[in-house]
Design an enzyme around this catalytic site. Structure first.
Site, PDB file in Angstrom:
ATOM      1  N   ARG A   1     -50.669  32.018   9.636  1.00 52.12           N
ATOM      2  CA  ARG A   1     -52.127  31.935   9.487  1.00 52.12           C
ATOM      3  C   ARG A   1     -52.880  32.955  10.334  1.00 52.12           C
ATOM      4  NH1 ARG A   1     -49.652  27.828   8.045  1.00 52.12           N
ATOM      5  NH2 ARG A   1     -48.513  28.111   9.974  1.00 52.12           N
ATOM      6  N   THR A   2     -52.555  33.068  11.602  1.00 50.60           N
ATOM      7  CA  THR A   2     -53.354  33.937  12.464  1.00 50.60           C
ATOM      8  C   THR A   2     -53.178  35.388  12.040  1.00 50.60           C
ATOM      9  OG1 THR A   2     -52.885  32.334  14.202  1.00 50.60           O
ATOM     10  CG2 THR A   2     -53.980  34.368  14.870  1.00 50.60           C
TER      11      THR A   2
ATOM     12  N   LYS B   1     -36.586  49.586  23.116  1.00 49.10           N
ATOM     13  CA  LYS B   1     -35.899  50.555  23.994  1.00 49.10           C
ATOM     14  C   LYS B   1     -36.243  50.315  25.457  1.00 49.10           C
ATOM     15  CE  LYS B   1     -36.949  53.941  20.445  1.00 49.10           C
ATOM     16  NZ  LYS B   1     -37.883  55.051  20.216  1.00 49.10           N
TER      17      LYS B   1
ATOM     18  N   ARG C   1     -50.637  38.563  19.897  1.00 54.54           N
ATOM     19  CA  ARG C   1     -49.954  37.278  20.126  1.00 54.54           C
ATOM     20  C   ARG C   1     -48.717  37.562  20.960  1.00 54.54           C
ATOM     21  NH1 ARG C   1     -48.684  32.450  15.975  1.00 54.54           N
ATOM     22  NH2 ARG C   1     -50.893  32.168  16.404  1.00 54.54           N
TER      23      ARG C   1
ATOM     24  N   HIS D   1     -55.415  29.629  22.652  1.00 55.68           N
ATOM     25  CA  HIS D   1     -55.476  30.202  21.301  1.00 55.68           C
ATOM     26  C   HIS D   1     -56.945  30.119  20.886  1.00 55.68           C
ATOM     27  CE1 HIS D   1     -54.522  31.441  17.345  1.00 55.68           C
ATOM     28  NE2 HIS D   1     -53.566  30.593  17.029  1.00 55.68           N
TER      29      HIS D   1
HETATM   30  N1   CP Z   1     -52.383  27.928  13.680  1.00 59.04           N
HETATM   31  C1   CP Z   1     -51.578  28.991  13.920  1.00 59.04           C
HETATM   32  O1   CP Z   1     -51.699  29.649  14.952  1.00 59.04           O
HETATM   33  O2   CP Z   1     -50.682  29.241  12.935  1.00 59.04           O
HETATM   34  P1   CP Z   1     -49.701  30.503  12.948  1.00 59.04           P
HETATM   35  O3   CP Z   1     -48.761  30.312  14.106  1.00 59.04           O
HETATM   36  O4   CP Z   1     -49.011  30.476  11.624  1.00 59.04           O
HETATM   37  O5   CP Z   1     -50.543  31.733  13.135  1.00 59.04           O
END
Ligand code: CP
Length: 337
Positions: A80-81, A110, A131, A160
């Protein structure tokens, strides 16, 4: 700051001492923590989010981010993100540099230092969406790439923030307010970055009460419990479904965070004690007007038999709002709205 990237046990409050408040001006700001937002900042973001939703619903061509390049650096898996940020940039006419699993496909493999990778993508892009599995990595990236916005798309078990932005938008859209709410948040409060950001978000508004349902070993740390309770939000920890109050305005279900456990045995032990939303649980404890959210992925959280219930919003408004909210956020950070 290299220490931050090598020490996952950082104190999360210490990590956010220097984050810049939005204070009504999003342009060129990094988004590291939900704590950077005020209620007025959320109002600005959500007003633009409504416009972004209309662009998508009407299939309206937009060149708002034309000429802009956004790097999506995902050191942890994401559906999703990653997908919604990529779609957000492209819906607004911009382009993305998509780097999933940099530790395999980039020179990180590397031995390239984290800061060097960030500096490299800073040179190629107008914003970085990051991320990473280590708490504090987003703040370090923001300090490293000082000329462009860095957006925290999830850093370890810390925060998040863009998930909470879309969740708050969804709650406001569905319930009409963000104060005077009673809610149930279930799953893994100890490890869930989503829960940590959501509690920060709900604590911005008056008179909110959060029931946190989890096995005892997955409750918040005592430091976090005291730190957030001191903001005025009521946090009530429960360990049995029987203690779910019947007057919750929403339930927010999260998975047990497998990747944060030291061993498979500990994870499997926690999974045995997890709570699952079933039609019976909804029937027994939820009122007819509440909504059910889940940031997903669904891993042992909600029985698919619940999906057809109109209160289940995770595959309806919630994931769609992720696209609209991230479109609005990017447009504001890049100074195009
Ligand atoms: N909600 C969420 O962060 O989903 P993903 O890990 O799929 O991005």
């Amino acid at each position: 700051m290299q220490q931050v990237i090598t020490n996952p046990q950082n104190d999360i409050r210490q990590m956010h001492t220097n984050t810049t408040l939005i204070s009504g001006n999003f342009k060129k700001k990094d988004i590291v923590s939900l704590d950077q937002f005020s209620t007025e900042d959320l109002r600005i973001l959500f007003t633009l989010t409504n416009q972004m939703k209309q662009i998508v619903v009407d299939h309206e061509p937009s060149g708002l981010l034309a000429g802009h390049m956004v790097s999506l650096l995902f050191f942890e898996p994401s559906s999703r993100t990653f997908g919604s940020f990529a779609a957000a940039v492209k819906r607004l006419g911009g382009q993305t540099l998509d780097i999933q699993s940099p530790e395999i496909v980039s020179s990180v493999a590397k031995g390239e230092p984290f800061e060097d990778t960030i500096c490299t993508f800073e040179a190629y892009s107008d914003a970085i969406v990051l991320r990473h599995k280590i708490a504090g990595s987003a703040k370090l990236a923001a300090e490293t790439a000082s000329s462009i916005p860095v957006i925290n798309a999830g850093d370890g078990n810390n925060e998040h923030p863009t998930q909470t932005l879309l969740d708050l938008y969804t709650l406001y859209d569905q319930l009409g307010r963000l104060n005077n709410l009673t809610c149930l948040i279930a799953g893994d409060p100890l490890n869930s970055r989503v829960i940590h950001s959501l509690i920060r978000g709900l604590s911005l508004f008056n008179n909110n009460t959060v029931y946190l349902l989890s096995p005892p070993q997955l409750q918040l740390t005592r430091d976090d419990f005291l730190f957030w309770s001191a903001r005025g939000i009521r946090i009530i920890e429960i360990t049995s479904e029987k203690d779910i109050p019947g007057d919750c305005h929403f339930w927010y279900w999260t998975r047990i965070q497998q990747e944060r456990f030291a061993s498979r045995e500990e994870y499997h032990d926690a999974m045995k004690e997890r709570f699952i939303v079933t039609p019976k649980l909804l029937n027994d404890y939820a009122n007819k007007d509440m909504i059910l959210l889940d940031p997903l992925p669904r891993v042992g959280t909600i029985d698919p038999a619940v999906d057809a219930d109109k209160r289940a919003q995770y595959f309806r408004s919630q994931i769609r709002n992720g696209l609209y909210t991230r479109m609005a956020l990017l447009a504001l950070l890049l100074g195009m709205a």
